[in-house]
Design a protein around this motif. Structure first.
Motif, PDB file in Angstrom:
ATOM      1  N   MET A 238       0.899  -1.201  -0.015  1.00  0.00           N
ATOM      2  CA  MET A 238      -0.259   0.009  -0.021  1.00  0.00           C
ATOM      3  C   MET A 238       0.871   1.309  -0.052  1.00  0.00           C
ATOM      4  O   MET A 238       1.972   1.044   0.517  1.00  0.00           O
ATOM      5  CB  MET A 238      -0.914   0.068   1.234  1.00  0.00           C
ATOM      6  CG  MET A 238      -1.885   1.073   1.480  1.00  0.00           C
ATOM      7  SD  MET A 238      -3.075   1.138   2.637  1.00  0.00           S
ATOM      8  CE  MET A 238      -4.071  -0.077   2.197  1.00  0.00           C
ATOM      9  N   THR A 239       0.406   2.382  -0.639  1.00  0.00           N
ATOM     10  CA  THR A 239       1.156   3.504  -0.729  1.00  0.00           C
ATOM     11  C   THR A 239       0.446   4.687  -0.762  1.00  0.00           C
ATOM     12  O   THR A 239      -0.991   4.696  -0.663  1.00  0.00           O
ATOM     13  CB  THR A 239       2.089   3.492  -1.641  1.00  0.00           C
ATOM     14  OG1 THR A 239       3.000   4.755  -1.626  1.00  0.00           O
ATOM     15  CG2 THR A 239       1.215   3.835  -3.202  1.00  0.00           C
ATOM     16  N   MET A 240       0.753   5.820  -0.154  1.00  0.00           N
ATOM     17  CA  MET A 240       0.103   7.073  -0.308  1.00  0.00           C
ATOM     18  C   MET A 240       0.519   7.886  -1.493  1.00  0.00           C
ATOM     19  O   MET A 240       1.611   8.291  -1.432  1.00  0.00           O
ATOM     20  CB  MET A 240       0.424   7.939   1.068  1.00  0.00           C
ATOM     21  CG  MET A 240      -0.583   9.062   1.298  1.00  0.00           C
ATOM     22  SD  MET A 240      -0.213   9.824   2.672  1.00  0.00           S
ATOM     23  CE  MET A 240      -0.544   9.145   3.970  1.00  0.00           C
ATOM     24  N   ARG A 241      -0.501   8.029  -2.369  1.00  0.00           N
ATOM     25  CA  ARG A 241      -0.131   8.613  -3.601  1.00  0.00           C
ATOM     26  C   ARG A 241      -1.524   9.133  -4.205  1.00  0.00           C
ATOM     27  O   ARG A 241      -2.570   9.316  -3.575  1.00  0.00           O
ATOM     28  CB  ARG A 241       0.186   7.667  -4.609  1.00  0.00           C
ATOM     29  CG  ARG A 241       1.128   8.062  -5.787  1.00  0.00           C
ATOM     30  CD  ARG A 241       2.430   8.693  -5.302  1.00  0.00           C
ATOM     31  NE  ARG A 241       3.362   9.003  -5.968  1.00  0.00           N
ATOM     32  CZ  ARG A 241       4.289   9.876  -6.218  1.00  0.00           C
ATOM     33  NH1 ARG A 241       4.458  10.460  -5.070  1.00  0.00           N
ATOM     34  NH2 ARG A 241       5.198  10.101  -7.276  1.00  0.00           N
ATOM     35  N   TRP A 242      -1.221   9.710  -5.315  1.00  0.00           N
ATOM     36  CA  TRP A 242      -2.691  10.213  -5.840  1.00  0.00           C
ATOM     37  C   TRP A 242      -2.990  10.103  -7.443  1.00  0.00           C
ATOM     38  O   TRP A 242      -1.721   9.600  -8.127  1.00  0.00           O
ATOM     39  CB  TRP A 242      -2.412  11.876  -5.547  1.00  0.00           C
ATOM     40  CG  TRP A 242      -1.478  12.515  -6.311  1.00  0.00           C
ATOM     41  CD1 TRP A 242      -1.338  13.079  -7.763  1.00  0.00           C
ATOM     42  CD2 TRP A 242      -0.239  12.702  -5.757  1.00  0.00           C
ATOM     43  NE1 TRP A 242      -0.276  13.486  -7.850  1.00  0.00           N
ATOM     44  CE2 TRP A 242       0.653  13.479  -6.762  1.00  0.00           C
ATOM     45  CE3 TRP A 242       0.469  12.475  -4.608  1.00  0.00           C
ATOM     46  CZ2 TRP A 242       2.076  13.809  -6.673  1.00  0.00           C
ATOM     47  CZ3 TRP A 242       1.827  12.603  -4.444  1.00  0.00           C
ATOM     48  CH2 TRP A 242       2.343  13.461  -5.366  1.00  0.00           C
ATOM     49  N   TRP A 243      -3.880  10.514  -7.957  1.00  0.00           N
ATOM     50  CA  TRP A 243      -4.068  10.665  -9.295  1.00  0.00           C
ATOM     51  C   TRP A 243      -4.556  12.015  -9.605  1.00  0.00           C
ATOM     52  O   TRP A 243      -5.507  12.491  -8.926  1.00  0.00           O
ATOM     53  CB  TRP A 243      -5.425   9.513  -9.897  1.00  0.00           C
ATOM     54  CG  TRP A 243      -4.766   8.338  -9.900  1.00  0.00           C
ATOM     55  CD1 TRP A 243      -3.771   7.613 -10.690  1.00  0.00           C
ATOM     56  CD2 TRP A 243      -5.005   6.984  -9.030  1.00  0.00           C
ATOM     57  NE1 TRP A 243      -3.933   6.146 -10.425  1.00  0.00           N
ATOM     58  CE2 TRP A 243      -4.509   6.022  -9.296  1.00  0.00           C
ATOM     59  CE3 TRP A 243      -5.733   7.026  -7.801  1.00  0.00           C
ATOM     60  CZ2 TRP A 243      -4.865   4.717  -8.728  1.00  0.00           C
ATOM     61  CZ3 TRP A 243      -6.166   5.888  -7.192  1.00  0.00           C
ATOM     62  CH2 TRP A 243      -5.440   4.860  -7.661  1.00  0.00           C
ATOM     63  N   ALA A 244      -4.209  12.655 -10.671  1.00  0.00           N
ATOM     64  CA  ALA A 244      -4.320  13.984 -10.924  1.00  0.00           C
ATOM     65  C   ALA A 244      -4.980  13.949 -12.367  1.00  0.00           C
ATOM     66  O   ALA A 244      -4.580  13.457 -13.217  1.00  0.00           O
ATOM     67  CB  ALA A 244      -3.294  14.974 -10.911  1.00  0.00           C
ATOM     68  N   SER A 245      -5.940  14.919 -12.558  1.00  0.00           N
ATOM     69  CA  SER A 245      -6.572  14.952 -13.702  1.00  0.00           C
ATOM     70  C   SER A 245      -7.262  16.531 -13.912  1.00  0.00           C
ATOM     71  O   SER A 245      -7.200  17.072 -13.187  1.00  0.00           O
ATOM     72  CB  SER A 245      -8.232  13.982 -13.785  1.00  0.00           C
ATOM     73  OG  SER A 245      -7.852  12.838 -13.654  1.00  0.00           O
ATOM     74  N   THR A 246      -7.316  16.604 -15.289  1.00  0.00           N
ATOM     75  CA  THR A 246      -7.808  18.103 -15.732  1.00  0.00           C
ATOM     76  C   THR A 246      -9.349  18.216 -15.845  1.00  0.00           C
ATOM     77  O   THR A 246      -9.990  17.198 -15.494  1.00  0.00           O
ATOM     78  CB  THR A 246      -7.056  18.431 -17.193  1.00  0.00           C
ATOM     79  OG1 THR A 246      -7.638  17.672 -18.027  1.00  0.00           O
ATOM     80  CG2 THR A 246      -5.634  18.212 -17.241  1.00  0.00           C
ATOM     81  N   LEU A 247      -9.747  19.270 -16.256  1.00  0.00           N
ATOM     82  CA  LEU A 247     -11.289  19.235 -16.684  1.00  0.00           C
ATOM     83  C   LEU A 247     -11.560  18.584 -17.787  1.00  0.00           C
ATOM     84  O   LEU A 247     -12.774  18.580 -17.973  1.00  0.00           O
ATOM     85  CB  LEU A 247     -11.600  20.683 -16.440  1.00  0.00           C
ATOM     86  CG  LEU A 247     -11.687  21.573 -15.090  1.00  0.00           C
ATOM     87  CD1 LEU A 247     -11.824  22.999 -15.466  1.00  0.00           C
ATOM     88  CD2 LEU A 247     -13.041  21.028 -14.692  1.00  0.00           C
TER      89      LEU A 247
END
Length: 608
Positions: free
Chosen positions: A499-508
Motif C-alpha cells: 500500500m502507498t500514499m499517492r494520488w491521481w491528478a486529472s484536468t477538467l
C-alpha cells in the motif's frame, strides 16, 4: 507536503488563420486553418487576441525566483521512465501546441502556428512556425517532430507509448509541415471510432532535436543539459541538490501573444531539501521566494515570524475550479491480500477520519469522495442522464447498489460511530475468509493479515501511522516504511509495494490518460500510474469512451460513470484535498490580479 509551483504545460501563440483548400473544415472553424483547437466546440480566444486573460502584459523582466523544494533528482531527461527528473525541466522543452489554462481543454499554436484537423478527427496537420529555433539557433523542422514521435514510441513514458501507438501514419509533406493519421477503434460501443483526443495529444507531444540526439541514447538518464527550444535552459546543476535555469537570450517565442507577460524572471533556482520542515525554514529565512503549501498544519502554525508580521511574507488562499488530485492510501490489488473488494472496503472503515481532519489538518481540508474532487466531474447522488446511459450497458457486471445508493464515505459519529464502522468491517472481513484469533486477523491457513505502507515523505507519516493504529483493533498489523525519493519511485515503477500514499491528478477534460491510470493494459506496464493494479473490463470501456465523447455533456457523464465505478471498487482509502491553493510569497514577488481556471501559475509572476 509543499509542492513547487511549476508550469503545467508551456503556453503559446496565435497567428491569423490561412485559407483552407475547398471542402476542408477544422473543428468547426470555417474559412481557414485554425489558430487553435478545443476538445469540444471552438477555442474561447479569437485569432487576434494579444495576451492571455490571466497575465500582466506589462510585467517587468529580470530577477531570480527561488524555490526550496523536497526530494532529489538524478536526471535532466523528463520523457523516459528511468530516473527522477529535476524540477523545472518542462521549461526547456516545447510542444507543437499548448494550453490556455482558463479553458477546460483548448490548445493554441506554439512550435506550430497553424493546425488543421480532419472533420472526423482522423488526422491532424501541423504547420511549424518558421521562427521556431532550438537554443543553438538551428530551426525546428518536421524531421525533429517525426524523430520525437519515434523515440517516444520506443522509450517514452508508458502513457505516451499508449497514446502514440494510435498513430497509423506520420509524414512530412515539406520541412515545415507534419501530418498524423489515426486508427479507428471498432465501433462496438461508445468507445469505438476515432479517438477525438488524439489531435490534441499530438499537439502536446514534447519535441526533441534529432541532431542533438544523434550519437546519444534517448533511453538513458543524463545530467548533460538537453538541447531544447523553450524559454529557459539549464545553467547549473548540482546533482540531487540544486538546479538553476536561465532565460534564453533572444528566445524565439518571446513576442508571441501567449508568451507576453510570462517567463519574466531571468533565473529560476530550485534548492532541494530532504525534509519539508527544513525547506519551510529555508523559505522563511529568505532562501526561497514562493512556496505552495499543502500541509494545513504548517499553514496554520508554521509561518509565524517577523517576516509574516511585518508584511514581507504574504500568504494567500486562491480559489480554483480544477479537479484536485485524488489522494489516498492506495492498495496494490496485485497482492492477493487486497484482491477482494470486501477487504478493501473494510480497511476504509477502520479509521476516524473526522478526528484526523480536525486534529492533523486543523479542519482546513475536505474529505475526498471522488477521483475528480472539487469539480463538475465528480459523481454525486444517483446516476442519471448521460452518466446512466454510460453505465447501463454494464449493469449486469456492476454492484446493484451502485444504481440504487449514492456512494458515501463511512460516517464519523465519534467513538460510537467508529465502533459501528469497525463491526461492519469485521463482518466484511469474515465474509472474505478472515477471522480474529487471539487478537490476530488470520486466514484459514493461519496466515496473519499484515502489510507495509510505503512512503517517501516523512510528513505523510502522521496519517499513515494513525491509519495503521486504527487497524490494530481489527487484528491487522500494518507497518509504515519511509524511503528516499529515488527508491520510492523505483519501487512504484515496479509495483513493489503493498500500500502507498499517492494520488491521481486529472484536468477538467480527462481523456486517454485515464487508461494509463486505471486500464488493464497499464496494470502490467512498469512505470504506469495504475498503482492499484486495476483490471476491470468495465473500467477499461468507460475510460476508453471518454476520449470519444462528441460533446461536453457526454464527456462529463462518462467521467462521472468512471468515477462511480472506481469508488465502488474501493481501490484506495480516500484522504483529503484542499478547495483552494495556499501560496506564500515574499512581497518582492508579484502576481497578476486574475487567477485562471486551473489556479495560480508562477510563469506569469514577476520580481520587483
Amino acid at each position: 507536503m509543499a509542492r513547487p509551483l511549476l508550469p503545467l504545460l508551456l503556453l503559446l501563440a496565435l497567428l491569423a488563420p490561412l485559407p483552407l483548400p475547398a471542402g476542408q473544415q477544422t473543428n468547426g472553424i470555417a474559412h481557414g486553418i485554425a489558430h487553435g483547437i478545443a476538445m469540444h466546440g471552438d477555442p474561447a480566444l479569437p485569432p487576434d487576441f494579444t495576451a492571455l486573460p490571466y497575465v500582466n502584459p506589462a510585467a517587468p523582466k529580470g530577477g531570480t525566483i527561488r524555490q526550496a523544494v523536497t526530494g532529489s533528482f538524478d536526471s535532466l531527461h523528463p520523457h523516459i521512465v528511468k530516473g527522477v527528473p529535476a524540477l523545472g525541466t518542462g521549461y526547456v522543452f516545447e510542444t507543437l501546441l499548448t494550453r490556455s489554462w482558463d479553458e477546460p481543454f483548448s490548445l493554441y499554436g506554439l512550435l506550430a502556428d497553424r493546425v488543421e484537423v480532419a472533420d472526423d478527427r482522423s488526422s491532424v496537420t501541423f504547420h511549424i512556425d518558421g521562427r521556431a529555433r532550438w537554443h543553438d539557433g538551428t530551426p525546428v523542422t518536421a524531421d525533429d517532430v517525426l524523430f520525437s514521435l519515434e523515440v517516444q514510441r520506443q522509450h517514452g513514458t508508458p502513457n505516451r507509448r499508449l497514446f502514440y501507438a494510435k498513430v497509423t501514419e506520420a509524414t512530412a509533406p515539406d520541412p515545415q509541415t507534419v501530418r498524423f493519421a489515426f486508427a479507428a477503434a471498432p465501433k462496438d460501443g461508445p468507445e469505438g471510432g476515432i479517438d477525438r483526443e488524439m489531435p490534441l495529444l499530438m499537439g502536446l507531444m514534447p519535441i526533441h532535436s534529432k541532431a542533438f540526439w544523434s550519437g546519444r541514447d534517448f533511453s538513458r538518464t543524463t545530467l548533460e543539459p538537453i538541447l531544447g527550444s523553450g524559454p529557459y535552459r539549464v545553467a547549473a546543476v548540482d546533482p540531487g541538490r540544486r538546479i538553476v535555469y536561465e532565460r534564453v537570450p533572444g528566445y524565439w517565442g518571446r513576442d508571441l501573444p501567449t508568451r507576453v507577460g510570462q517567463f519574466n524572471a531571468d533565473r529560476l533556482e530550485f534548492d532541494y531539501y530532504r525534509d519539508d520542515s527544513v525547506a519551510l525554514e529555508a523559505f522563511k529565512a529568505g532562501q526561497g521566494d514562493v512556496r505552495y503549501e499543502s500541509d494545513p498544519a504548517k499553514w496554520a502554525t508554521g509561518y509565524d515570524g517577523p517576516a509574516l508580521r511585518d508584511g514581507r511574507i504574504v500568504r494567500e488562499e486562491l480559489p480554483n475550479r480544477r479537479p484536485e488530485p485524488a489522494r489516498g492510501l492506495i492498495a496494490n490489488t496485485r497482492r492477493p491480500l487486497f484482491a477482494d473488494v470486501r477487504v478493501r472496503r473494510a480497511l476504509g472503515m477502520a479509521a476516524d477520519f473526522d478526528w484526523i481532519g480536525r486534529s492533523l489538518f486543523h479542519g482546513l481540508l475536505t474529505r475526498t469522495a471522488s477521483y475528480y474532487p472539487n469539480s463538475e466531474l465528480a459523481a454525486r447522488g444517483l446516476p442519471a442522464g448521460e452518466e446512466l446511459r454510460a453505465l447501463e450497458p454494464f449493469r449486469d457486471r456492476l454492484p446493484p447498489d451502485l444504481f440504487t445508493r449514492p456512494f458515501v464515505l463511512p460516517a464519523g459519529g465519534g467513538p460510537a460511530g467508529l465502533r459501528a464502522n469497525r463491526r461492519d468491517a469485521l463482518r466484511l472481513l469474515e465474509e472474505a475468509g478472515w477471522r480474529v484469533r487471539d487478537g490476530r486477523l488470520t486466514d484459514a491457513a493461519g496466515n496473519r493479515f499484515a502489510f507495509e505502507i510505503l512512503l517517501s515523505n516523512p510528513a505523510d507519516e502522521r496519517v499513515a501511522l494513525e491509519f495503521a493504529r486504527s487497524l490494530e483493533p481489527l487484528g491487522i498489523a500494518a507497518r509504515v516504511r519511509t524511503v528516499d525519493s529515488a527508491q520510492f519511485q523505483a519501487r512504484l515503477d515496479r509495483f513493489d509495494f503493498d500500500m502507498t500514499m499517492r494520488w491521481w491528478a486529472s484536468t477538467l477534460s480527462p481523456g486517454n490518460e485515464q487508461l494509463y491510470y486505471y486500464g488493464s493494459e497499464a496494470a502490467g506496464q512498469e512505470g504506469s500510474r495504475n498503482l492499484a493494479g486495476i483490471r476491470d473490463p468495465v473500467v477499461d470501456a468507460l475510460a476508453r469512451s471518454i476520449a470519444a465523447a462528441a460533446t461536453r455533456a457526454e464527456l462529463v457523464g462518462r467521467v462521472r460513470a468512471l468515477d462511480r465505478v472506481l469508488l465502488w471498487g474501493h481501490y484506495m482509502v480516500p484522504l483529503f484535498h484542499s478547495p483552494v491553493d495556499r501560496v506564500a510569497r515574499w512581497s518582492r514577488l508579484h502576481r497578476p490580479d486574475v487567477t485562471p481556471l486551473y489556479g495560480p501559475m508562477i510563469e506569469t509572476w514577476w520580481v520587483e
